[in-house]
Write an enzyme that holds these catalytic residues in place. Structure first.
Site, PDB file in Angstrom:
ATOM      1  N   ASP A 230      26.765  53.857 -30.858  1.00  0.00           N
ATOM      2  CA  ASP A 230      27.335  53.011 -29.803  1.00  0.00           C
ATOM      3  C   ASP A 230      26.264  52.090 -29.222  1.00  0.00           C
ATOM      4  O   ASP A 230      26.122  51.964 -28.004  1.00  0.00           O
ATOM      5  CB  ASP A 230      27.957  53.876 -28.708  1.00  0.00           C
ATOM      6  CG  ASP A 230      29.044  53.136 -27.924  1.00  0.00           C
ATOM      7  OD1 ASP A 230      29.472  52.054 -28.386  1.00  0.00           O
ATOM      8  OD2 ASP A 230      29.461  53.626 -26.866  1.00  0.00           O
TER       9      ASP A 230
ATOM     10  N   SER B 204      30.746  59.830 -14.029  1.00  0.00           N
ATOM     11  CA  SER B 204      30.115  58.874 -13.119  1.00  0.00           C
ATOM     12  C   SER B 204      28.623  59.160 -13.032  1.00  0.00           C
ATOM     13  O   SER B 204      28.193  60.314 -13.117  1.00  0.00           O
ATOM     14  CB  SER B 204      30.741  58.974 -11.728  1.00  0.00           C
ATOM     15  OG  SER B 204      32.126  58.719 -11.791  1.00  0.00           O
ATOM     16  N   VAL B 205      27.832  58.094 -12.832  1.00  0.00           N
ATOM     17  CA  VAL B 205      26.376  58.225 -12.777  1.00  0.00           C
ATOM     18  C   VAL B 205      25.895  57.887 -11.371  1.00  0.00           C
ATOM     19  O   VAL B 205      26.301  56.874 -10.789  1.00  0.00           O
ATOM     20  CB  VAL B 205      25.689  57.309 -13.811  1.00  0.00           C
ATOM     21  CG1 VAL B 205      24.182  57.530 -13.807  1.00  0.00           C
ATOM     22  CG2 VAL B 205      26.246  57.569 -15.210  1.00  0.00           C
TER      23      VAL B 205
ATOM     24  N   GLY C  86      29.602  56.126 -16.945  1.00  0.00           N
ATOM     25  CA  GLY C  86      29.098  56.292 -18.301  1.00  0.00           C
ATOM     26  C   GLY C  86      30.154  56.973 -19.140  1.00  0.00           C
ATOM     27  O   GLY C  86      31.300  57.110 -18.719  1.00  0.00           O
TER      28      GLY C  86
END
Length: 486
Positions: free
Chosen positions: A148, A42-43, A38
């Site tokens: 976004d 990191s997710v 993301g």
């Protein structure tokens, strides 16, 4: 469909309590697997031990832009809507910040398109757009701009409910700052006003939603096949984009996209207005998305199983080779000291499964502008809004990229080369016969030099354009001042 048995079904996780937040995150959660990348981190997928509830955890290195991370947390904390990803709490662990968020098991809309290798139908798009508009209506009511919006930032849970995510570049719109003047967002989804830095408000998200509708229908946004630098110049100057094959889509859908993609922000529809549009009002419930979600999740599971089988097979082969090698000692011929040579065939990381799925969005990333004293490579961060740039700040990004490309292209000198690639110019007479005499390495170096050259030419054209445009603007401004004096 993924189901989770709750250990305490009477209690659903809403916010992490003070006791949980004082513990180490590993005591509170079991981290299961990495989901992807993301903004800024990191997710991972994890389970809350006390309730058994599945959550998403974004792990962000502390050396990342802490101001942007804190802003993302602040925005998520303030949001309480079924159409916006929920925030549960955060931890500091070693050099990482752990942000605990709502888990959306189906992934993003772009993930589903990529996994199925199919675009969405009008019915499916209408349902997703309706939920997205409700999320935007809530954010805009809270005076927040997402900035976004794209298919990669619209997440679906396994029931088919769409939620807005990734607030890495979202902004607060205050009464004293009715419009923002920073270039932030992902290039192909940017509204013209954002690119031109002439100030923008909440309806910048509506333009991005229109581009996202085309992305869901056609698989990619307009201008996706051209250089981002060219797209950034074309978006403000060209007419609003439309479908490549308008005859494939209904009048209602075509009109909805047209209402989103109005170049003048003042004339562009708001989220509240678009929720009353016939295309959106005809949207069906989230249940119509379950089939495509199940299909995408099945494909993902089969791919993971296939990858795991390949890794297991490699492990077995490596293990057999290792056993054979470890059981054989070879004495060097003629060496009385008896040198024993051991061959290690085990490859590092054989048990690690990493999924590398290239998507348009991961290649594009998110553009955020750097302050002058930052030198973050590959990611542009938000410019100090009190500064008044002499020219559009997104150009700094491409100039930096051009310099990096030149370093990468010309920094490696090869022995025997008599001519530096940076000195080479494209022939003007169209005679390329001499290329046949060059080596593959030389040809590749010359090819890599073309993009920086093209960007330099575009910059020169832009400067010429600006030099002609500015006197006209100055004259207009002078006339306005004279009129005001009368």
């Amino acid at each position: 469909m993924e189901t989770v048995q709750l250990r305490n079904p009477r209690r659903q996780l809403k916010k992490l309590d003070e006791d949980s937040l004082t513990k180490q995150p590993e005591e509170v959660f079991d981290v299961l697997e990495k989901l992807g990348e993301g903004s800024y981190g990191s997710v991972f997928k994890a389970i809350h031990k006390e309730t058994g509830q599945v959550v998403a955890i974004k792990q962000v290195p502390v050396e990342s832009d802490l101001q942007e991370i804190i802003k993302e947390i602040s925005i998520m904390q303030q949001c309480d809507s079924p159409h916006v990803v929920k925030y549960y709490g955060s931890y500091f662990k070693n050099t990482d910040l752990w942000i605990v968020m709502e888990y959306c098991g189906a992934g993003s809309v772009s993930d589903i398109i990529r996994l199925r290798n199919k675009t969405l139908t009008e019915e499916e798009i209408a349902t997703i757009v309706q939920s997205t508009l409700k999320g935007l209506e809530y954010l805009h009511f809270m005076r927040k701009i997402h900035r976004d919006i794209k298919a990669g930032n619209i997440l679906l849970n396994t029931e088919g409910h769409a939620k807005l995510a990734d607030f890495g570049v979202a902004g607060q719109l205050t009464d004293t700052m009715a419009k923002r003047n920073t270039v932030i967002g992902t290039p192909f989804w940017m509204a013209p006003g954002v690119i031109q830095e002439i100030g923008y408000n909440c309806v910048a998200d509506i333009w991005s939603l229109g581009i996202t509708a085309i992305e869901m229908a056609e698989g990619k946004p307009p201008y996706a096949d051209i250089h981002p630098m060219r797209a950034i110049f074309m978006i403000p100057t060209n007419p609003p984009p439309t479908f490549r094959k308008p005859e494939l889509w209904s009048d209602a859908f075509t009109d909805f996209v047209k209402q989103c993609l109005v170049k003048s922000p003042e004339q562009r529809a708001t989220a509240i207005q678009l929720l009353q549009h016939p295309f959106v009002k005809s949207a069906k419930g989230a249940s119509i998305l379950r089939d495509l979600i199940n299909e995408a999740m099945d494909i993902k599971l089969k791919r993971q199983e296939a990858q795991q089988r390949e890794l297991d097979q490699e492990d077995e082969e490596n293990s057999e080779e290792d056993e054979t090698d470890s059981g054989t000692m070879v004495r060097a011929s003629g060496d009385e000291t008896g040198t024993i040579r051991v061959v290690n065939t085990m490859s590092d990381g054989a048990n690690t499964m990493i999924e590398h799925d290239g998507t348009l969005e991961s290649q594009l990333g998110t553009m955020v502008i750097n302050t002058e004293d930052e030198e973050e490579e590959g990611t542009m961060k938000r410019r100090d809004e009190t500064m008044q740039p002499a020219r559009p700040s997104f150009l700094e990004y491409f100039e930096q990229k051009a310099k990096e490309n030149q370093v990468n292209s010309f920094g490696k000198n090869v022995s025997g080369q008599t001519k530096n690639s940076s000195d080479w110019k494209v022939p003007q007479d169209g005679d390329y016969e001499f290329l046949k005499t060059w080596s593959v390495d030389e040809l590749q170096r010359r090819l890599s030099a073309l993009d920086p050259m093209m960007e330099q030419e575009i910059e020169e054209i832009r400067q010429k354009y600006q030099s002609k445009r500015q006197p006209i603007l100055d004259a207009i401004e002078a006339k306005k001042r004279r009129q005001q004096n009368f």
